[in-house]
Design an enzyme around this catalytic site. Sequence first.
Site, PDB file in Angstrom:
ATOM      1  N   GLU A 175      54.920  54.798  49.984  1.00 13.25           N
ATOM      2  CA  GLU A 175      54.002  55.757  50.591  1.00 13.25           C
ATOM      3  C   GLU A 175      53.697  55.317  52.023  1.00 13.25           C
ATOM      4  O   GLU A 175      53.734  54.128  52.333  1.00 13.25           O
ATOM      5  CB  GLU A 175      52.693  55.838  49.807  1.00 13.25           C
ATOM      6  CG  GLU A 175      52.837  56.372  48.391  1.00 13.25           C
ATOM      7  CD  GLU A 175      51.541  56.289  47.618  1.00 13.25           C
ATOM      8  OE1 GLU A 175      50.938  57.339  47.356  1.00 13.25           O
ATOM      9  OE2 GLU A 175      51.138  55.162  47.291  1.00 13.25           O
TER      10      GLU A 175
ATOM     11  N   LYS B 250      32.973  50.838  53.986  1.00 15.37           N
ATOM     12  CA  LYS B 250      33.718  51.906  53.353  1.00 15.37           C
ATOM     13  C   LYS B 250      33.805  53.102  54.297  1.00 15.37           C
ATOM     14  O   LYS B 250      32.808  53.491  54.902  1.00 15.37           O
ATOM     15  CB  LYS B 250      33.054  52.330  52.046  1.00 15.37           C
ATOM     16  CG  LYS B 250      33.093  51.276  50.954  1.00 15.37           C
ATOM     17  CD  LYS B 250      32.405  51.803  49.694  1.00 15.37           C
ATOM     18  CE  LYS B 250      32.448  50.762  48.593  1.00 15.37           C
ATOM     19  NZ  LYS B 250      31.769  51.248  47.353  1.00 15.37           N
TER      20      LYS B 250
ATOM     21  N   GLY C 245      59.471  65.307  78.022  1.00 14.63           N
ATOM     22  CA  GLY C 245      60.482  66.284  77.630  1.00 14.63           C
ATOM     23  C   GLY C 245      61.625  65.660  76.859  1.00 14.63           C
ATOM     24  O   GLY C 245      61.437  64.772  76.021  1.00 14.63           O
TER      25      GLY C 245
ATOM     26  N   VAL D 288      53.130  62.963  64.709  1.00 16.38           N
ATOM     27  CA  VAL D 288      53.902  62.626  63.517  1.00 16.38           C
ATOM     28  C   VAL D 288      54.943  63.711  63.241  1.00 16.38           C
ATOM     29  O   VAL D 288      54.609  64.895  63.170  1.00 16.38           O
ATOM     30  CB  VAL D 288      52.980  62.456  62.291  1.00 16.38           C
ATOM     31  CG1 VAL D 288      53.802  62.168  61.038  1.00 16.38           C
ATOM     32  CG2 VAL D 288      51.979  61.342  62.534  1.00 16.38           C
TER      33      VAL D 288
ATOM     34  N   ASP E  11      61.663  64.278  64.097  1.00 16.78           N
ATOM     35  CA  ASP E  11      62.392  64.855  62.970  1.00 16.78           C
ATOM     36  C   ASP E  11      62.475  66.373  63.100  1.00 16.78           C
ATOM     37  O   ASP E  11      63.496  66.979  62.754  1.00 16.78           O
ATOM     38  CB  ASP E  11      61.712  64.488  61.647  1.00 16.78           C
ATOM     39  CG  ASP E  11      61.776  63.003  61.344  1.00 16.78           C
ATOM     40  OD1 ASP E  11      62.707  62.333  61.836  1.00 16.78           O
ATOM     41  OD2 ASP E  11      60.886  62.505  60.623  1.00 16.78           O
TER      42      ASP E  11
ATOM     43  N   SER F 238      49.002  66.167  66.649  1.00 13.97           N
ATOM     44  CA  SER F 238      49.590  65.024  65.952  1.00 13.97           C
ATOM     45  C   SER F 238      51.030  64.849  66.393  1.00 13.97           C
ATOM     46  O   SER F 238      51.789  65.820  66.461  1.00 13.97           O
ATOM     47  CB  SER F 238      49.540  65.225  64.436  1.00 13.97           C
ATOM     48  OG  SER F 238      50.299  64.242  63.767  1.00 13.97           O
TER      49      SER F 238
ATOM     50  N   GLU G 225      64.146  53.402  71.842  1.00 11.36           N
ATOM     51  CA  GLU G 225      65.302  53.015  71.025  1.00 11.36           C
ATOM     52  C   GLU G 225      66.562  52.905  71.864  1.00 11.36           C
ATOM     53  O   GLU G 225      67.357  51.965  71.693  1.00 11.36           O
ATOM     54  CB  GLU G 225      65.495  54.031  69.900  1.00 11.36           C
ATOM     55  CG  GLU G 225      64.397  53.957  68.840  1.00 11.36           C
ATOM     56  CD  GLU G 225      64.352  55.168  67.928  1.00 11.36           C
ATOM     57  OE1 GLU G 225      63.636  55.113  66.908  1.00 11.36           O
ATOM     58  OE2 GLU G 225      65.028  56.183  68.241  1.00 11.36           O
TER      59      GLU G 225
END
Length: 314
Positions: free
Chosen positions: A91, A27, A229, A252, A256, A250, A190
């Site tokens: 989620e 755990k 960059g 993340v 965006d 981070s 991509e």
Amino acid sequence: MPDIVTITINPAVDIFVDVERVEPIRKMRCSAPKRDPGGGGINVARVAYRLGGDVTAIYPAGGAIGKLLQKLLDREGIVSIATPSHVETRENFTAFETTSGDQFRFVLPGSTLHRAEWEACLDKLTTLQGKPSFVVASGSIPPGVPEDFFSRVIREARKLGARTVVDTSGDALKEAIAEGVDIIKPNLNELSEFTGEKLDSDAACVAACRKLIDADRVTMVALTLGGDGALLVTKDRALKAQPMKIDVVSAVGAGDSFLGGLVWALAQGQSEHDAFRVAVAAGSAAVMNPGTELCREVEVKQLLPKVKIAEISL
């Protein structure tokens, strides 16, 4: 009427926790979770709104998680048009390992949408009152939604007289480019996957972008290069932003945030050069924050004078 409308066909609620160590079997005691609204277009909307933009987000939402997503967006002040979905909104889960500084990102797939459900998002776009300056379609495509969904968004956005922006990958990106789009924001992997080329230099990257532009498939390519960059390429100019010297907490939401800053600045009437500066500052500000926090206006303003951009002559 909003200046910017975003469409996110695969939204999510992003969960972030700290954990001492990620190990099998035992755990792992975590910190209290932080929950943020997520999905490409939703994050773009959040950033553009934080910078002062007039934004509306369109997305499907279902179940208890869908209701939470709407509540989180309402809390941030985002005007949203949520269409009903028969499936639970997904989620995503990110764990920050405090002993190593590593992040572990678990991205869940979206559940299958019925045709009527994804068509409802298009219908909301077509029935908007007034004409937005930009329509941004961003993120992944869940099961049940055709790969040409973003192409359909582009066609409807053109009828509104809006400039179109797409940030996705794989077949969905190919379909959007085949339709013709004003702005795309791929990352290096991509774009390399799309072109089938090894893009190992600025010259190779600019050449790949110009092929799309010269074929009248794209007007502007904003290419993020991670730690190297970013590039902004149009028919007449190629700009290179140097990576900023900041402490990365981070990664993340950096892409965006970059796109949210770019679209917001363009919607404000800023030049391509100045909008690129805002985008770089926003993307850099995002990596300074933990978890899925994205960038904040005060940090973007602090970093903006430090952004270094040079024109590439090729």
